[in-house]
Design a protein around this motif. Structure first.
Motif, PDB file in Angstrom:
ATOM      1  N   LEU A 224       0.828  -1.198   0.000  1.00 38.90           N
ATOM      2  CA  LEU A 224       0.000   0.000   0.000  1.00 38.90           C
ATOM      3  C   LEU A 224       0.868   1.256   0.000  1.00 38.90           C
ATOM      4  N   GLY A 225       1.940   1.228   0.804  1.00 40.54           N
ATOM      5  CA  GLY A 225       2.829   2.386   0.866  1.00 40.54           C
ATOM      6  C   GLY A 225       3.463   2.693  -0.473  1.00 40.54           C
ATOM      7  N   LEU A 226       3.909   1.650  -1.190  1.00 45.98           N
ATOM      8  CA  LEU A 226       4.531   1.877  -2.495  1.00 45.98           C
ATOM      9  C   LEU A 226       3.515   2.402  -3.500  1.00 45.98           C
ATOM     10  N   ALA A 227       2.310   1.830  -3.501  1.00 50.32           N
ATOM     11  CA  ALA A 227       1.281   2.312  -4.432  1.00 50.32           C
ATOM     12  C   ALA A 227       0.966   3.783  -4.175  1.00 50.32           C
ATOM     13  N   ARG A 228       0.806   4.134  -2.912  1.00 54.41           N
ATOM     14  CA  ARG A 228       0.511   5.529  -2.586  1.00 54.41           C
ATOM     15  C   ARG A 228       1.700   6.435  -2.861  1.00 54.41           C
ATOM     16  N   ALA A 229       2.907   5.948  -2.641  1.00 56.33           N
ATOM     17  CA  ALA A 229       4.095   6.755  -2.920  1.00 56.33           C
ATOM     18  C   ALA A 229       4.197   7.068  -4.410  1.00 56.33           C
ATOM     19  N   ARG A 230       3.963   6.072  -5.247  1.00 56.36           N
ATOM     20  CA  ARG A 230       3.990   6.303  -6.698  1.00 56.36           C
ATOM     21  C   ARG A 230       2.901   7.306  -7.092  1.00 56.36           C
ATOM     22  N   ALA A 231       1.718   7.151  -6.510  1.00 53.80           N
ATOM     23  CA  ALA A 231       0.626   8.072  -6.821  1.00 53.80           C
ATOM     24  C   ALA A 231       0.924   9.479  -6.325  1.00 53.80           C
TER      25      ALA A 231
ATOM     26  N   VAL B 173      18.836  -1.002  -9.011  1.00 60.74           N
ATOM     27  CA  VAL B 173      18.734  -0.313 -10.297  1.00 60.74           C
ATOM     28  C   VAL B 173      18.723  -1.304 -11.452  1.00 60.74           C
ATOM     29  N   ASP B 174      19.635  -2.283 -11.433  1.00 57.45           N
ATOM     30  CA  ASP B 174      19.724  -3.185 -12.579  1.00 57.45           C
ATOM     31  C   ASP B 174      18.508  -4.095 -12.724  1.00 57.45           C
ATOM     32  N   ARG B 175      17.689  -4.223 -11.691  1.00 62.06           N
ATOM     33  CA  ARG B 175      16.456  -4.997 -11.787  1.00 62.06           C
ATOM     34  C   ARG B 175      15.286  -4.164 -12.304  1.00 62.06           C
ATOM     35  N   GLN B 176      15.478  -2.844 -12.410  1.00 61.35           N
ATOM     36  CA  GLN B 176      14.378  -1.971 -12.821  1.00 61.35           C
ATOM     37  C   GLN B 176      14.596  -1.285 -14.157  1.00 61.35           C
ATOM     38  N   VAL B 177      15.853  -1.160 -14.598  1.00 57.18           N
ATOM     39  CA  VAL B 177      16.126  -0.470 -15.856  1.00 57.18           C
ATOM     40  C   VAL B 177      15.437  -1.198 -17.008  1.00 57.18           C
ATOM     41  N   GLY B 178      14.648  -0.464 -17.768  1.00 58.63           N
ATOM     42  CA  GLY B 178      13.988  -1.029 -18.938  1.00 58.63           C
ATOM     43  C   GLY B 178      12.817  -1.937 -18.644  1.00 58.63           C
ATOM     44  N   VAL B 179      12.452  -2.070 -17.376  1.00 59.07           N
ATOM     45  CA  VAL B 179      11.348  -2.956 -17.003  1.00 59.07           C
ATOM     46  C   VAL B 179      10.061  -2.142 -16.955  1.00 59.07           C
ATOM     47  N   GLU B 180       9.136  -2.467 -17.840  1.00 61.31           N
ATOM     48  CA  GLU B 180       7.879  -1.732 -17.900  1.00 61.31           C
ATOM     49  C   GLU B 180       7.145  -1.837 -16.566  1.00 61.31           C
ATOM     50  N   GLY B 181       6.691  -0.705 -16.067  1.00 67.80           N
ATOM     51  CA  GLY B 181       5.957  -0.677 -14.817  1.00 67.80           C
ATOM     52  C   GLY B 181       6.819  -0.528 -13.592  1.00 67.80           C
ATOM     53  N   SER B 182       8.156  -0.622 -13.719  1.00 63.34           N
ATOM     54  CA  SER B 182       9.014  -0.461 -12.544  1.00 63.34           C
ATOM     55  C   SER B 182       8.950   0.979 -12.063  1.00 63.34           C
ATOM     56  N   THR B 183       9.257   1.177 -10.800  1.00 60.66           N
ATOM     57  CA  THR B 183       9.220   2.531 -10.247  1.00 60.66           C
ATOM     58  C   THR B 183      10.264   3.418 -10.915  1.00 60.66           C
ATOM     59  N   LEU B 184      11.435   2.883 -11.208  1.00 66.20           N
ATOM     60  CA  LEU B 184      12.463   3.660 -11.881  1.00 66.20           C
ATOM     61  C   LEU B 184      11.977   4.149 -13.242  1.00 66.20           C
ATOM     62  N   GLU B 185      11.365   3.265 -14.017  1.00 64.60           N
ATOM     63  CA  GLU B 185      10.885   3.686 -15.336  1.00 64.60           C
ATOM     64  C   GLU B 185       9.709   4.651 -15.220  1.00 64.60           C
ATOM     65  N   LEU B 186       8.892   4.493 -14.181  1.00 63.61           N
ATOM     66  CA  LEU B 186       7.826   5.462 -13.956  1.00 63.61           C
ATOM     67  C   LEU B 186       8.414   6.852 -13.718  1.00 63.61           C
ATOM     68  N   TYR B 187       9.455   6.956 -12.883  1.00 59.85           N
ATOM     69  CA  TYR B 187      10.080   8.252 -12.624  1.00 59.85           C
ATOM     70  C   TYR B 187      10.666   8.841 -13.907  1.00 59.85           C
ATOM     71  N   ARG B 188      11.336   8.023 -14.684  1.00 59.43           N
ATOM     72  CA  ARG B 188      11.905   8.528 -15.936  1.00 59.43           C
ATOM     73  C   ARG B 188      10.810   9.072 -16.851  1.00 59.43           C
TER      74      ARG B 188
END
Length: 572
Positions: free
Chosen positions: A384-391, A478-493
């Motif tokens: 829940l915290g991650l979902a709200r943080a992204r939102a 980082v290496d688990r999120q780069v280029g991964v659709e839906g990852s928090t890193l790609e959302l920020y980018r």
């Protein structure tokens, strides 16, 4: 579609507005960002080696927490030499290299400045201890005789933010007790006397030293603390920094905070900065940003009047509960107060002093913001915290003004909530006997490679880090999120790219009222180009999207074309 709106609290700016009015600035906590030499502590060469990460993320500037020579009693916020880099982090040459490389990548550099206090190991304080009462050396600080028959009681009843008294009594060379000195924070952080012209001159010289090295500005630590009431009277209310429990009710923080005399200091600093841009080119502006925990927006905005600072952190937004009415009020209040003095609003959700918002927003709505989360504390709901943080971040980055990010939030990092007591380093934990958990949980080193020792934080084979990393950081590397659709890193980018493309930082905001009481909705419109509609669902049921709209981004996934709870969407 019929659009129902309320009053527009904020109009658009010109496309060529100064960079700091709309910049996204990324805080680097140096000891926790990247380690180059394997000692387990982040350093300047480590940061330089990872600057492409920040450029690829799309930020406009980075802010470095203190890198000065320090005994590290408070993680570098106890400065012994403002004109040199602590060997823990590298050298002045390393700082120069970092600034140069950042500028090559189009990233500005802001450095922390700590003007309220020095370290007790600073040459000035050591000279004060060696000098007699009433001396010029002691006049740089707040030395006072004690009360009581033998001076055994402190000069007043002020308390330290970190717990205990705000006064410590010196011991003379002959072993007898002497005067008391003031420290609003740790006893190793004596407060400077800003009524002394020598202090004023010294810090203007320090500004010039770093401006000459090419920095683009300064984040000013506890900017509201420098000036104290000259009589230093007792304060019979809870003597804590604004933002702590119960502080919102008090416009008067006491004789140790937010005194009017502080503003003349910053007018002098503004003149120094403007002397480095004699042509007045907005692209060459050097800036000041105030860290000032104050009880209302009006007091905060006094620090960003046209002849003072450029920005002030909006801690009211950071403190806001996850409710439509609370968020709308704080956004309205922020924009109206900032517009009244011609300043930008500066949005922030996390930093090195607070529980990360991926954890904080996983606690019950309306709960008091904890000063740290430990193993025996109420644990946040991680999903829940991650979902709200992204939102929340998607909401924040769609608002006009400037925004600050904290290193690791682009990975969705939570606080480390299971740190054992024996590894904790925050002086607040130790001075309160563990009653206050402290800030270590948000300062744990970043994970770069999931399968490397220390998650790739440094080159050491033993993977040691100055604070232990939780197992949950591996999948977030980082290496688990780069280029991964839906990852928090790609959302920020994606968010940062779209924010720049649609000029959201200089847009005008208009509220939309037709989406129901559980949806915060507004339009961000620029001078030309399509407006962006932003919806954040804070309710418990999915919300319908406007007809004929195109989704630019969504902080989660739409469900049957509707916006799920705790999700933000941008539409055109």
């Amino acid at each position: 579609m019929t659009v129902v709106t309320s009053a527009t609290p904020h109009g658009p700016l010109s496309h060529d507005a100064p960079w700091w009015r709309h910049a996204v600035i990324y805080q680097v906590y140096p000891r926790s960002f990247a380690d180059s030499n394997g000692d387990g502590v982040g350093d300047l060469p480590g940061i330089t080696s990872r600057l492409e990460h920040l450029a690829g993320l799309g930020v406009d500037a980075l802010w470095l927490s203190p890198i000065y020579v320090s005994p590290m009693a408070d993680a570098g916020y106890d400065v012994a030499d403002y004109r040199d880099v602590d060997p823990l982090f590298g050298s002045l040459a390393d700082a120069d290299a970092l600034i140069a490389r950042a500028h090559e990548l189009g990233v500005r550099v802001i450095v922390d400045l700590v003007p309220n206090h020095t370290s007790d190991e600073h040459r000035w304080f050591q000279a004060a201890l060696a000098a007699a009462p009433g001396s010029a050396e002691r006049a740089r600080y707040h030395f006072r005789d004690g009360q009581g028959e033998h001076g055994e009681e402190p000069p007043n009843n002020w308390a330290s933010v970190f717990g205990g008294r705000a006064w410590t009594r010196e011991t003379r060379p002959d072993g007898t007790p002497g005067q008391w000195y003031l420290h609003l924070f740790d006893s190793k952080q004596p407060d400077l006397n800003w009524g002394n012209p020598e202090v004023v001159e010294e810090f203007e010289s320090i500004l010039r030293f770093w401006l000459d090295r090419g920095v683009d500005g300064f984040r000013v630590d506890v900017a509201h603390a420098l000036v104290k009431h000259p009589e230093m009277p007792d304060w019979h209310e809870k003597a804590v920094m604004a933002g702590s429990e119960g502080e919102a009710e008090h416009a008067n923080l006491g004789p140790m905070w937010d005194q009017d005399g502080v503003h003349e200091i910053y007018r002098g600093w503004r003149r120094v900065l403007e002397s480095y841009n004699p042509e007045g080119d907005p692209a060459q502006d050097r800036i000041l940003c105030a860290e000032a925990w104050l009880p209302n927006q009006e007091r905060t905005m006094r620090y960003v009047r046209p002849d003072e600072m450029h920005q002030a952190f909006n801690f009211h937004f950071l403190e806001c509960a996850w409710r439509v009415e609370d968020l709308r009020k704080v956004i309205d209040d922020s924009l109206v107060a900032a517009d009244a003095v011609g300043a930008p609003t500066t949005w922030v959700l996390s930093n090195h002093d607070v529980v990360r918002h991926a954890s904080r927003l996983g606690l019950p709505v309306g709960a008091r913001r904890p000063n740290g989360i430990g193993p025996s504390s109420r644990q946040p709901n991680a999903d829940l915290g991650l979902a709200r943080a992204r939102a929340a971040t998607a909401l924040m980055l769609a608002l006009p003004g400037s925004a600050y990010l904290y290193n690791g939030e682009e990975l969705g990092l939570p606080d480390a909530t299971a740190l054992p007591d024996e590894v904790r380093q925050d002086p607040a934990f130790h001075r309160t006997g563990g009653e206050e958990i402290g800030r270590d949980g948000c300062r744990v080193p970043l994970p770069w490679q999931a399968d490397a020792p220390g998650y790739g934080f440094g080159p050491g084979e033993d993977g040691r880090t100055w604070l232990p990393q939780p197992l949950g950081y591996g999948p977030l590397a980082v290496d688990r999120q780069v280029g991964v659709e839906g990852s928090t890193l790609e959302l920020y980018r994606t968010m940062l790219g779209l924010r720049r493309r649609h000029d959201l930082g200089v847009g005008g905001l208009t509220w939309l009222d037709e989406h129901g009481e559980d949806v915060l909705a507004f339009v961000n419109a620029r001078e030309d180009g399509p407006p962006v509609t932003v919806l954040t669902n804070l309710g418990s049921a999915p919300a319908a999207l406007p007809a004929h709209s195109e989704v630019l981004l969504c902080s989660g996934r739409l469900v049957d074309g509707e916006l799920p709870p705790d999700t933000t969407v941008w539409l055109v």
